[in-house]
Design a protein around this motif. Sequence first.
Motif, PDB file in Angstrom:
ATOM      1  N   LYS A   1       0.834  -1.195   0.000  1.00 42.42           N
ATOM      2  CA  LYS A   1       0.000   0.000   0.000  1.00 42.42           C
ATOM      3  C   LYS A   1       0.872   1.249   0.000  1.00 42.42           C
ATOM      4  N   GLY A   2       0.354   2.317  -0.622  1.00 41.15           N
ATOM      5  CA  GLY A   2       1.058   3.594  -0.630  1.00 41.15           C
ATOM      6  C   GLY A   2       2.160   3.651  -1.665  1.00 41.15           C
ATOM      7  N   ARG A   3       2.818   4.786  -1.726  1.00 43.66           N
ATOM      8  CA  ARG A   3       3.862   5.011  -2.727  1.00 43.66           C
ATOM      9  C   ARG A   3       5.042   4.078  -2.546  1.00 43.66           C
ATOM     10  N   GLY A   4       5.339   3.733  -1.300  1.00 41.33           N
ATOM     11  CA  GLY A   4       6.470   2.849  -1.044  1.00 41.33           C
ATOM     12  C   GLY A   4       6.136   1.382  -1.198  1.00 41.33           C
ATOM     13  N   HIS A   5       4.860   1.085  -1.419  1.00 36.04           N
ATOM     14  CA  HIS A   5       4.385  -0.294  -1.586  1.00 36.04           C
ATOM     15  C   HIS A   5       4.787  -1.191  -0.407  1.00 36.04           C
TER      16      HIS A   5
END
Length: 314
Positions: A37-41
């Motif tokens: 999840k999110g930009r950093g995965h």
Amino acid sequence: MRVVFMGTPDFAVGTLEALLNSEHEVAAVFTQPDKPKGRGHAMQFTPVKETAVAAGVPVYQPLKVRETEVIEQVRTLAPEVIVVVAFGQIIPQSILDIPKYGCVNVHASLLPKYRGAAPIQWAVIDGEERSGVTTMQMDAGLDTGDMLLKREVVLAENETGGSLFDKLSMVGAELLLETLTALEKGEVQPQKQPAESPTPYAAMLNKKMGEIDWQRSAVEIERLIRGLNPWPSAYTRLDGKTLKIWEASVMETGEENAVPGTVVSLENGQIVISTGEGRLAVRELQLEGKKRMAADAFLRGYKLQTGTVLSGKA
């Protein structure tokens, strides 16, 4: 009772917490695998896993619960009952048959209405006056098992998918504990469901569903806005940008001659838009790249003019 709990999203957390704080023993929790999840995965726990880990309960996250080794894991845990709340996988008959008291599902509708994945939001979208929770003895079908207990909830005039979600989550937790007590004492009489549901299948939500069709009536659009709040949200297009509409009301007006989707008035801090039937007064909105704000604040910073046509489904 010795309980195995199967659930994944926020809606299931209240029921798991109720079980953890009760006289019942939660032997293990099964939930969906972690997802990036999110930009950093970064991998993120499911809400149910977060709760279980904090309570020190063993967690299992099988890709497919119907695999032989998973079925044996459940059998080894020797549950007296399996509680299922929005787990996200179909439970095979081989697991349904393991516990003495079967598998009890907490479903967020008054079955047989709104079988399916998104009963809460569809109840709002369809303009239902009442919803509720049903506990059900699961079978191999999809939300077709015998009904155990029900609890009705009246929808508020301004009910959103989010607010009804919160109400039914609390009701579901209470009803599950009542159901387990009734099962243990032999005081509940399961009721069979009719073969057909009186409502359409409550299909899973997706972002495309939020695209407003201005040809529809103001009543239908207003319900869509509430039902899809907070996710995936209802939206249209303004000057090539996505415009989310978070709150609106239906205006009682006479005949409407403007093309549906046209901004017909900007008075009293409201953006009034024509629809296929009636007018919609937008009170809260969010333009792509901007913060969510009241319509009057939006109008102070954006030069919107009457006659502007919002684009949506043709």
